[in-house]
Design a protein around this motif. Structure first.
Motif, PDB file in Angstrom:
ATOM      1  N   TYR A  71      -2.478   8.996   7.844  1.00  0.00           N
ATOM      2  CA  TYR A  71      -2.906   7.669   8.306  1.00  0.00           C
ATOM      3  C   TYR A  71      -1.915   6.591   7.851  1.00  0.00           C
ATOM      4  O   TYR A  71      -1.245   6.725   6.813  1.00  0.00           O
ATOM      5  CB  TYR A  71      -4.301   7.350   7.767  1.00  0.00           C
ATOM      6  CG  TYR A  71      -5.374   8.241   8.326  1.00  0.00           C
ATOM      7  CD1 TYR A  71      -5.573   8.345   9.705  1.00  0.00           C
ATOM      8  CD2 TYR A  71      -6.193   8.996   7.487  1.00  0.00           C
ATOM      9  CE1 TYR A  71      -6.557   9.179  10.228  1.00  0.00           C
ATOM     10  CE2 TYR A  71      -7.175   9.830   7.989  1.00  0.00           C
ATOM     11  CZ  TYR A  71      -7.353   9.916   9.357  1.00  0.00           C
ATOM     12  OH  TYR A  71      -8.315  10.743   9.860  1.00  0.00           O
ATOM     13  N   HIS A  72      -1.865   5.505   8.632  1.00  0.00           N
ATOM     14  CA  HIS A  72      -0.960   4.389   8.332  1.00  0.00           C
ATOM     15  C   HIS A  72      -1.513   3.575   7.154  1.00  0.00           C
ATOM     16  O   HIS A  72      -2.731   3.384   7.053  1.00  0.00           O
ATOM     17  CB  HIS A  72      -0.834   3.503   9.577  1.00  0.00           C
ATOM     18  CG  HIS A  72       0.305   2.539   9.496  1.00  0.00           C
ATOM     19  ND1 HIS A  72       0.237   1.376   8.772  1.00  0.00           N
ATOM     20  CD2 HIS A  72       1.548   2.595  10.028  1.00  0.00           C
ATOM     21  CE1 HIS A  72       1.400   0.738   8.872  1.00  0.00           C
ATOM     22  NE2 HIS A  72       2.210   1.461   9.633  1.00  0.00           N
ATOM     23  N   PRO A  73      -0.629   3.085   6.264  1.00  0.00           N
ATOM     24  CA  PRO A  73      -1.115   2.265   5.137  1.00  0.00           C
ATOM     25  C   PRO A  73      -1.951   1.066   5.576  1.00  0.00           C
ATOM     26  O   PRO A  73      -2.891   0.675   4.866  1.00  0.00           O
ATOM     27  CB  PRO A  73       0.176   1.798   4.453  1.00  0.00           C
ATOM     28  CG  PRO A  73       1.208   2.794   4.852  1.00  0.00           C
ATOM     29  CD  PRO A  73       0.816   3.336   6.180  1.00  0.00           C
ATOM     30  N   SER A  74      -1.653   0.463   6.753  1.00  0.00           N
ATOM     31  CA  SER A  74      -2.460  -0.682   7.227  1.00  0.00           C
ATOM     32  C   SER A  74      -3.907  -0.254   7.474  1.00  0.00           C
ATOM     33  O   SER A  74      -4.840  -1.039   7.275  1.00  0.00           O
ATOM     34  CB  SER A  74      -1.934  -1.242   8.546  1.00  0.00           C
ATOM     35  OG  SER A  74      -0.632  -1.609   8.411  1.00  0.00           O
ATOM     36  N   TYR A  75      -4.073   0.972   7.939  1.00  0.00           N
ATOM     37  CA  TYR A  75      -5.414   1.491   8.181  1.00  0.00           C
ATOM     38  C   TYR A  75      -6.168   1.602   6.853  1.00  0.00           C
ATOM     39  O   TYR A  75      -7.352   1.257   6.759  1.00  0.00           O
ATOM     40  CB  TYR A  75      -5.286   2.844   8.891  1.00  0.00           C
ATOM     41  CG  TYR A  75      -6.583   3.537   9.222  1.00  0.00           C
ATOM     42  CD1 TYR A  75      -7.508   2.955  10.078  1.00  0.00           C
ATOM     43  CD2 TYR A  75      -6.873   4.797   8.685  1.00  0.00           C
ATOM     44  CE1 TYR A  75      -8.698   3.597  10.376  1.00  0.00           C
ATOM     45  CE2 TYR A  75      -8.051   5.450   8.987  1.00  0.00           C
ATOM     46  CZ  TYR A  75      -8.965   4.843   9.831  1.00  0.00           C
ATOM     47  OH  TYR A  75     -10.139   5.482  10.126  1.00  0.00           O
ATOM     48  N   LEU A  76      -5.448   2.020   5.811  1.00  0.00           N
ATOM     49  CA  LEU A  76      -6.081   2.120   4.486  1.00  0.00           C
ATOM     50  C   LEU A  76      -6.460   0.735   3.956  1.00  0.00           C
ATOM     51  O   LEU A  76      -7.455   0.593   3.253  1.00  0.00           O
ATOM     52  CB  LEU A  76      -5.157   2.816   3.486  1.00  0.00           C
ATOM     53  CG  LEU A  76      -4.714   4.226   3.850  1.00  0.00           C
ATOM     54  CD1 LEU A  76      -3.949   4.849   2.695  1.00  0.00           C
ATOM     55  CD2 LEU A  76      -5.912   5.101   4.217  1.00  0.00           C
ATOM     56  N   MET A 115       0.843  -1.211   0.000  1.00  0.00           N
ATOM     57  CA  MET A 115       0.000   0.000   0.000  1.00  0.00           C
ATOM     58  C   MET A 115       0.877   1.260   0.000  1.00  0.00           C
ATOM     59  O   MET A 115       0.602   2.221  -0.724  1.00  0.00           O
ATOM     60  CB  MET A 115      -0.933  -0.026   1.224  1.00  0.00           C
ATOM     61  CG  MET A 115      -1.794   1.196   1.388  1.00  0.00           C
ATOM     62  SD  MET A 115      -2.846   1.556  -0.047  1.00  0.00           S
ATOM     63  CE  MET A 115      -4.305   0.599   0.316  1.00  0.00           C
ATOM     64  N   LEU A 116       1.971   1.236   0.777  1.00  0.00           N
ATOM     65  CA  LEU A 116       2.874   2.398   0.777  1.00  0.00           C
ATOM     66  C   LEU A 116       3.486   2.584  -0.616  1.00  0.00           C
ATOM     67  O   LEU A 116       3.578   3.714  -1.121  1.00  0.00           O
ATOM     68  CB  LEU A 116       3.976   2.233   1.838  1.00  0.00           C
ATOM     69  CG  LEU A 116       5.002   3.369   1.903  1.00  0.00           C
ATOM     70  CD1 LEU A 116       4.345   4.717   2.229  1.00  0.00           C
ATOM     71  CD2 LEU A 116       6.097   3.070   2.935  1.00  0.00           C
ATOM     72  N   ASN A 117       3.863   1.470  -1.252  1.00  0.00           N
ATOM     73  CA  ASN A 117       4.411   1.572  -2.622  1.00  0.00           C
ATOM     74  C   ASN A 117       3.393   2.210  -3.566  1.00  0.00           C
ATOM     75  O   ASN A 117       3.753   3.001  -4.440  1.00  0.00           O
ATOM     76  CB  ASN A 117       4.805   0.193  -3.162  1.00  0.00           C
ATOM     77  CG  ASN A 117       6.025  -0.366  -2.445  1.00  0.00           C
ATOM     78  OD1 ASN A 117       6.713   0.354  -1.726  1.00  0.00           O
ATOM     79  ND2 ASN A 117       6.282  -1.655  -2.622  1.00  0.00           N
ATOM     80  N   ARG A 118       2.112   1.851  -3.380  1.00  0.00           N
ATOM     81  CA  ARG A 118       1.063   2.452  -4.232  1.00  0.00           C
ATOM     82  C   ARG A 118       1.003   3.956  -4.031  1.00  0.00           C
ATOM     83  O   ARG A 118       0.823   4.732  -4.969  1.00  0.00           O
ATOM     84  CB  ARG A 118      -0.306   1.845  -3.875  1.00  0.00           C
ATOM     85  CG  ARG A 118      -0.625   0.571  -4.643  1.00  0.00           C
ATOM     86  CD  ARG A 118      -1.998   0.036  -4.268  1.00  0.00           C
ATOM     87  NE  ARG A 118      -3.091   0.947  -4.642  1.00  0.00           N
ATOM     88  CZ  ARG A 118      -4.355   0.790  -4.258  1.00  0.00           C
ATOM     89  NH1 ARG A 118      -4.700  -0.227  -3.485  1.00  0.00           N
ATOM     90  NH2 ARG A 118      -5.275   1.648  -4.640  1.00  0.00           N
ATOM     91  N   LEU A 161       6.600   9.139  -7.699  1.00  0.00           N
ATOM     92  CA  LEU A 161       7.956   8.857  -7.213  1.00  0.00           C
ATOM     93  C   LEU A 161       8.237   7.358  -7.266  1.00  0.00           C
ATOM     94  O   LEU A 161       7.328   6.555  -7.495  1.00  0.00           O
ATOM     95  CB  LEU A 161       8.102   9.352  -5.765  1.00  0.00           C
ATOM     96  CG  LEU A 161       7.825  10.838  -5.529  1.00  0.00           C
ATOM     97  CD1 LEU A 161       7.796  11.138  -4.040  1.00  0.00           C
ATOM     98  CD2 LEU A 161       8.875  11.691  -6.226  1.00  0.00           C
ATOM     99  N   LYS A 162       9.501   7.007  -7.017  1.00  0.00           N
ATOM    100  CA  LYS A 162       9.875   5.592  -6.922  1.00  0.00           C
ATOM    101  C   LYS A 162      10.314   5.302  -5.491  1.00  0.00           C
ATOM    102  O   LYS A 162      10.835   6.209  -4.813  1.00  0.00           O
ATOM    103  CB  LYS A 162      11.050   5.285  -7.859  1.00  0.00           C
ATOM    104  CG  LYS A 162      10.759   5.486  -9.327  1.00  0.00           C
ATOM    105  CD  LYS A 162      11.808   4.710 -10.144  1.00  0.00           C
ATOM    106  CE  LYS A 162      11.748   5.079 -11.594  1.00  0.00           C
ATOM    107  NZ  LYS A 162      12.347   6.409 -11.850  1.00  0.00           N
ATOM    108  N   ARG A 163      10.142   4.055  -5.082  1.00  0.00           N
ATOM    109  CA  ARG A 163      10.549   3.673  -3.719  1.00  0.00           C
ATOM    110  C   ARG A 163      12.030   4.012  -3.470  1.00  0.00           C
ATOM    111  O   ARG A 163      12.394   4.425  -2.376  1.00  0.00           O
ATOM    112  CB  ARG A 163      10.268   2.162  -3.539  1.00  0.00           C
ATOM    113  CG  ARG A 163      10.391   1.660  -2.116  1.00  0.00           C
ATOM    114  CD  ARG A 163       9.884   0.239  -1.984  1.00  0.00           C
ATOM    115  NE  ARG A 163      10.514  -0.448  -0.877  1.00  0.00           N
ATOM    116  CZ  ARG A 163       9.921  -0.715   0.294  1.00  0.00           C
ATOM    117  NH1 ARG A 163       8.675  -0.391   0.498  1.00  0.00           N
ATOM    118  NH2 ARG A 163      10.582  -1.339   1.261  1.00  0.00           N
ATOM    119  N   GLU A 164      12.876   3.853  -4.523  1.00  0.00           N
ATOM    120  CA  GLU A 164      14.316   4.137  -4.352  1.00  0.00           C
ATOM    121  C   GLU A 164      14.587   5.639  -4.166  1.00  0.00           C
ATOM    122  O   GLU A 164      15.671   6.017  -3.738  1.00  0.00           O
ATOM    123  CB  GLU A 164      15.165   3.698  -5.556  1.00  0.00           C
ATOM    124  CG  GLU A 164      14.893   2.372  -6.187  1.00  0.00           C
ATOM    125  CD  GLU A 164      13.697   2.364  -7.107  1.00  0.00           C
ATOM    126  OE1 GLU A 164      12.607   2.006  -6.609  1.00  0.00           O
ATOM    127  OE2 GLU A 164      13.831   2.696  -8.299  1.00  0.00           O
TER     128      GLU A 164
END
Ligand code: URA
Length: 264
Positions: A224-229, A132-135, A142-145
């Motif tokens: 909000y935290h990605p887990s919450y999403l 979810m964070l990557n999304r 942006l890119k994760r790197e």
């Protein structure tokens, strides 16, 4: 009574010895002496000077050297952390999860703490919350790197419970040093634990998100935290609140804001 110059030279000598002693302690792995304390413990004016700067050019070179000397790398911080057992999470973890990404990132994401996947792989945000964070990162263009990603605690809390205050206290000097090393233009705190730990408050995330806060001179956006999403769904109000927060981050960084329209 001692003259001013005798007293001054004793002070200078004591200050230099104290600095050397503190630096030795830090190098030998003692935690709890963050670099900013090193520089405030002994004022610059009391540091032993081998040669006083004579010209503006000398002063500029000295200033550049001071900046270079005071910049701690992520590798140095990781080395200083060692096989950490500073809190009870050290006993149960598989891998210490330090952080990942660009050491010169303009944007840093800070989460709560490693889950099972992160504990196994030694990298933050690689499980479902990581997807979810990557999304979110991709949606920002942006890119994760490009970014740097880390957590409030570096070891997995059992049963994925939130980190406890003694665990946060043991880990936070290292997180502060990481953030000061990367010195991003914006920090995003993901979720309640990260935002409350970094801003040292008990204010609910719903009240803090959507506004920039100050963290040691760096702008910090809680969201909000990605887990919450993952629980609320990809088109929920909270999902769009996170997007609104990320739009503010992109605007602050003067980066283009990709067009995303809310599905009805
Ligand atoms: N949740 C977090 O807060 N951090 C991780 O690294 C993974 C899940």
């Amino acid at each position: 009574m001692k003259s001013y110059s005798t007293r001054h030279s004793i002070q200078t000598h004591l200050a230099a010895s104290l600095t050397a002693y503190l630096e030795d302690l830090q190098e030998s792995g003692l935690d709890g002496i963050p670099p900013e304390l090193m520089s405030t413990t002994v004022p610059d004016t009391m540091r032993q000077q081998t040669s006083a700067p004579k010209t503006d050019r000398d002063r500029t070179i000295n200033a550049q050297q001071n900046v270079a000397e005071s910049h701690e790398t992520l590798e140095q911080i990781r080395k200083n952390l060692g096989p950490c057992q500073r809190c009870k999470l050290g006993v149960t973890r598989k891998n210490l999860v330090f952080g990942v990404g660009n050491p010169r990132a303009r944007l840093v994401f800070v989460g709560e703490g490693p889950g099972a996947d992160e504990d196994t792989q030694g990298e933050p945000f690689v499980g479902d919350a990581g997807k979810m964070l990557n999304r979110i990162i991709t949606a920002m263009g942006l890119k994760r790197e490009d970014v740097y990603i880390c957590n409030v605690v570096k070891c997995r809390p059992p049963q994925n419970r939130p980190p406890e205050s003694d665990e946060i206290s043991a880990c936070s000097p290292f997180l502060l040093r990481q953030l000061q090393s990367v010195r991003p233009e914006v920090i995003v705190a993901l979720g309640t634990s990260a935002a409350q730990a970094l801003l040292q408050t008990k204010t609910p995330i719903s009240k803090m998100r959507g506004k920039f806060h100050d963290f040691h001179g760096m702008p910090l956006m809680p969201t909000y935290h990605p887990s919450y999403l993952l629980r609320t769904g990809g088109n929920s109000d909270s999902f769009w609140s996170v997007w609104d927060d990320m739009v503010q981050v992109l605007q602050f960084l003067k980066l283009p804001v990709p067009d995303k329209s809310r599905k009805k």
